[in-house]
Scaffold this motif. Structure first.
Motif, PDB file in Angstrom:
ATOM      1  N   ALA A   1     -12.611  -8.236   1.319  1.00 29.52           N
ATOM      2  CA  ALA A   1     -11.352  -9.097   1.004  1.00 29.52           C
ATOM      3  C   ALA A   1     -10.381  -8.185   1.589  1.00 29.52           C
ATOM      4  O   ALA A   1     -10.493  -6.977   1.817  1.00 29.52           O
ATOM      5  CB  ALA A   1     -11.336  -8.916  -0.500  1.00 29.52           C
ATOM      6  N   LYS A   2      -9.040  -8.860   2.029  1.00 29.28           N
ATOM      7  CA  LYS A   2      -7.874  -8.064   2.284  1.00 29.28           C
ATOM      8  C   LYS A   2      -7.298  -7.047   1.595  1.00 29.28           C
ATOM      9  O   LYS A   2      -7.199  -7.419   0.311  1.00 29.28           O
ATOM     10  CB  LYS A   2      -6.772  -9.216   2.700  1.00 29.28           C
ATOM     11  CG  LYS A   2      -7.131  -9.837   4.150  1.00 29.28           C
ATOM     12  CD  LYS A   2      -6.002 -10.851   4.438  1.00 29.28           C
ATOM     13  CE  LYS A   2      -6.083 -11.428   5.413  1.00 29.28           C
ATOM     14  NZ  LYS A   2      -5.034 -12.339   6.062  1.00 29.28           N
ATOM     15  N   SER A   3      -6.859  -6.173   1.873  1.00 33.35           N
ATOM     16  CA  SER A   3      -6.291  -5.035   1.185  1.00 33.35           C
ATOM     17  C   SER A   3      -4.938  -5.264   0.983  1.00 33.35           C
ATOM     18  O   SER A   3      -4.288  -6.009   2.058  1.00 33.35           O
ATOM     19  CB  SER A   3      -6.433  -3.663   1.995  1.00 33.35           C
ATOM     20  OG  SER A   3      -5.431  -2.616   1.430  1.00 33.35           O
ATOM     21  N   LEU A   4      -4.017  -4.773   0.152  1.00 34.82           N
ATOM     22  CA  LEU A   4      -2.359  -5.049   0.132  1.00 34.82           C
ATOM     23  C   LEU A   4      -2.111  -4.087   1.357  1.00 34.82           C
ATOM     24  O   LEU A   4      -0.973  -4.591   1.461  1.00 34.82           O
ATOM     25  CB  LEU A   4      -2.281  -4.069  -0.999  1.00 34.82           C
ATOM     26  CG  LEU A   4      -0.799  -4.247  -1.601  1.00 34.82           C
ATOM     27  CD1 LEU A   4      -0.338  -5.625  -1.896  1.00 34.82           C
ATOM     28  CD2 LEU A   4      -0.349  -3.715  -3.039  1.00 34.82           C
ATOM     29  N   GLU A   5      -2.571  -3.333   2.051  1.00 39.63           N
ATOM     30  CA  GLU A   5      -2.198  -2.748   3.312  1.00 39.63           C
ATOM     31  C   GLU A   5      -1.830  -3.623   4.473  1.00 39.63           C
ATOM     32  O   GLU A   5      -1.347  -3.602   5.268  1.00 39.63           O
ATOM     33  CB  GLU A   5      -3.186  -1.475   3.694  1.00 39.63           C
ATOM     34  CG  GLU A   5      -2.992  -0.314   2.660  1.00 39.63           C
ATOM     35  CD  GLU A   5      -1.921   0.509   2.839  1.00 39.63           C
ATOM     36  OE1 GLU A   5      -1.055   0.507   3.954  1.00 39.63           O
ATOM     37  OE2 GLU A   5      -1.267   0.964   2.007  1.00 39.63           O
ATOM     38  N   ALA A   6      -2.592  -4.868   4.196  1.00 43.01           N
ATOM     39  CA  ALA A   6      -2.390  -5.873   5.183  1.00 43.01           C
ATOM     40  C   ALA A   6      -1.344  -6.925   4.946  1.00 43.01           C
ATOM     41  O   ALA A   6      -1.087  -7.958   5.606  1.00 43.01           O
ATOM     42  CB  ALA A   6      -3.653  -6.840   5.442  1.00 43.01           C
TER      43      ALA A   6
ATOM     44  N   GLU B   1       2.358  -8.045   4.796  1.00 38.91           N
ATOM     45  CA  GLU B   1       3.427  -7.628   5.429  1.00 38.91           C
ATOM     46  C   GLU B   1       4.754  -7.550   4.535  1.00 38.91           C
ATOM     47  O   GLU B   1       5.494  -6.526   4.721  1.00 38.91           O
ATOM     48  CB  GLU B   1       4.230  -8.955   6.306  1.00 38.91           C
ATOM     49  CG  GLU B   1       3.086  -9.060   7.609  1.00 38.91           C
ATOM     50  CD  GLU B   1       3.095  -7.810   8.513  1.00 38.91           C
ATOM     51  OE1 GLU B   1       4.344  -7.135   8.685  1.00 38.91           O
ATOM     52  OE2 GLU B   1       2.281  -7.473   8.951  1.00 38.91           O
ATOM     53  N   THR B   2       4.744  -8.381   3.268  1.00 36.88           N
ATOM     54  CA  THR B   2       5.794  -7.870   2.317  1.00 36.88           C
ATOM     55  C   THR B   2       5.623  -6.355   1.654  1.00 36.88           C
ATOM     56  O   THR B   2       6.532  -5.573   1.505  1.00 36.88           O
ATOM     57  CB  THR B   2       5.719  -8.949   1.267  1.00 36.88           C
ATOM     58  OG1 THR B   2       5.959 -10.284   1.683  1.00 36.88           O
ATOM     59  CG2 THR B   2       6.937  -8.786   0.070  1.00 36.88           C
ATOM     60  N   PHE B   3       4.542  -6.169   1.549  1.00 37.91           N
ATOM     61  CA  PHE B   3       4.077  -4.749   0.870  1.00 37.91           C
ATOM     62  C   PHE B   3       4.522  -3.633   1.930  1.00 37.91           C
ATOM     63  O   PHE B   3       5.254  -2.790   1.583  1.00 37.91           O
ATOM     64  CB  PHE B   3       2.815  -4.627   0.537  1.00 37.91           C
ATOM     65  CG  PHE B   3       2.293  -3.415   0.361  1.00 37.91           C
ATOM     66  CD1 PHE B   3       2.395  -2.470  -1.038  1.00 37.91           C
ATOM     67  CD2 PHE B   3       1.608  -2.558   1.156  1.00 37.91           C
ATOM     68  CE1 PHE B   3       2.265  -1.277  -1.300  1.00 37.91           C
ATOM     69  CE2 PHE B   3       1.217  -1.118   0.712  1.00 37.91           C
ATOM     70  CZ  PHE B   3       1.546  -0.668  -0.481  1.00 37.91           C
ATOM     71  N   LEU B   4       4.231  -4.059   3.041  1.00 40.82           N
ATOM     72  CA  LEU B   4       4.228  -2.749   4.151  1.00 40.82           C
ATOM     73  C   LEU B   4       5.956  -2.586   4.469  1.00 40.82           C
ATOM     74  O   LEU B   4       6.417  -1.525   4.534  1.00 40.82           O
ATOM     75  CB  LEU B   4       3.664  -3.316   5.613  1.00 40.82           C
ATOM     76  CG  LEU B   4       2.202  -3.223   5.548  1.00 40.82           C
ATOM     77  CD1 LEU B   4       1.691  -3.710   6.945  1.00 40.82           C
ATOM     78  CD2 LEU B   4       1.662  -1.959   5.311  1.00 40.82           C
TER      79      LEU B   4
ATOM     80  N   GLU C   1      10.751 -12.280  -3.969  1.00 38.62           N
ATOM     81  CA  GLU C   1       9.788 -11.682  -3.037  1.00 38.62           C
ATOM     82  C   GLU C   1       9.176 -10.715  -3.513  1.00 38.62           C
ATOM     83  O   GLU C   1       7.768 -10.615  -3.420  1.00 38.62           O
ATOM     84  CB  GLU C   1      10.428 -11.660  -1.779  1.00 38.62           C
ATOM     85  CG  GLU C   1       9.613 -11.461  -0.534  1.00 38.62           C
ATOM     86  CD  GLU C   1      10.244 -11.209   0.679  1.00 38.62           C
ATOM     87  OE1 GLU C   1       9.784 -10.322   1.381  1.00 38.62           O
ATOM     88  OE2 GLU C   1      11.408 -11.940   1.006  1.00 38.62           O
ATOM     89  N   SER C   2       9.656  -9.583  -3.567  1.00 43.00           N
ATOM     90  CA  SER C   2       9.052  -8.241  -3.845  1.00 43.00           C
ATOM     91  C   SER C   2      10.052  -7.200  -4.741  1.00 43.00           C
ATOM     92  O   SER C   2      11.091  -7.401  -4.398  1.00 43.00           O
ATOM     93  CB  SER C   2       8.360  -7.674  -2.754  1.00 43.00           C
ATOM     94  OG  SER C   2       9.290  -7.247  -1.953  1.00 43.00           O
TER      95      SER C   2
END
Length: 192
Positions: A116-121, A123-126, A179-180
């Motif tokens: 499964a995708k990581s939060l590192e993937a 864009e909003t988190f990055l 958004e975040s």
């Protein structure tokens, strides 16, 4: 775990996350939380096991039922008391995942092993992470869109009682349009 780490008694990095709404041991929906600890070595992990997870080793003495469930190559340990309260944990090398249910642990293990995708993937988190000043200390992140999806996908039972009150608060604060949110803090001489 946070307090133990900052006193120098434990060498670990850790994260706490809400990963969705899961059915609890009693069948009612509950938030799925996980605490992930990445220990510096086996000794630190062993210290944590002996001090904090004593409940697991004393399961039969305290009327706590201990079961194991295989998930891929990993073993998830589930502790229940009275058929209701549930805590689950799993190890993978020097990483410990503790949760209030099996579902959230499976989600973390899926990310850990690339299923499964990581939060590192995300864009909003990055973007949020790159805008925070500190790289050491505490970092907090809230993905508004993911939280809105979690609230929307919650079972119908969450539309009554406390669940309805939470949805009303969520909508009343305008959190659907968020958004975040990110925050960070640094440590100086062991203090935040």
């Amino acid at each position: 775990m946070i307090a133990v780490n900052h006193t120098g008694a434990l060498d670990a990095s850790y994260a706490l996350a809400l990963v969705g709404v899961e059915p609890g041991a009693d069948g009612n929906p509950q938030p799925g939380f996980v605490l992930v600890g990445e220990f510096s070595d086996w000794s630190a992990r062993h210290t944590f096991e002996n001090r904090v997870l004593k409940l697991a080793s004393e399961a039969n003495k305290k009327e706590v039922e201990k079961k194991t469930e295989e998930y891929g190559d990993e073993e998830i340990v589930v502790l229940t008391k009275g058929g209701r309260d549930e805590i689950a944990y799993a190890y993978t090398n020097a990483t410990l995942v503790v949760s209030n249910g099996v579902g959230p642990i499976k989600k973390v293990l899926d990310v850990r092993f690339g299923k499964a995708k990581s939060l590192e993937a995300n864009e909003t988190f990055l973007r949020a992470r790159s805008r925070t000043a500190s790289r050491e200390g505490l970092f907090g992140y809230l993905d508004g869109a993911a939280l809105a999806r979690t609230v929307e996908s919650a079972p119908a039972a969450m539309s009554q009682g406390e669940g309805a009150a939470f949805r009303q608060l969520f909508d009343g604060l305008g959190l659907r349009s968020l958004e975040s949110v990110a925050m960070s803090s640094a440590f100086a001489d062991g203090r935040v």
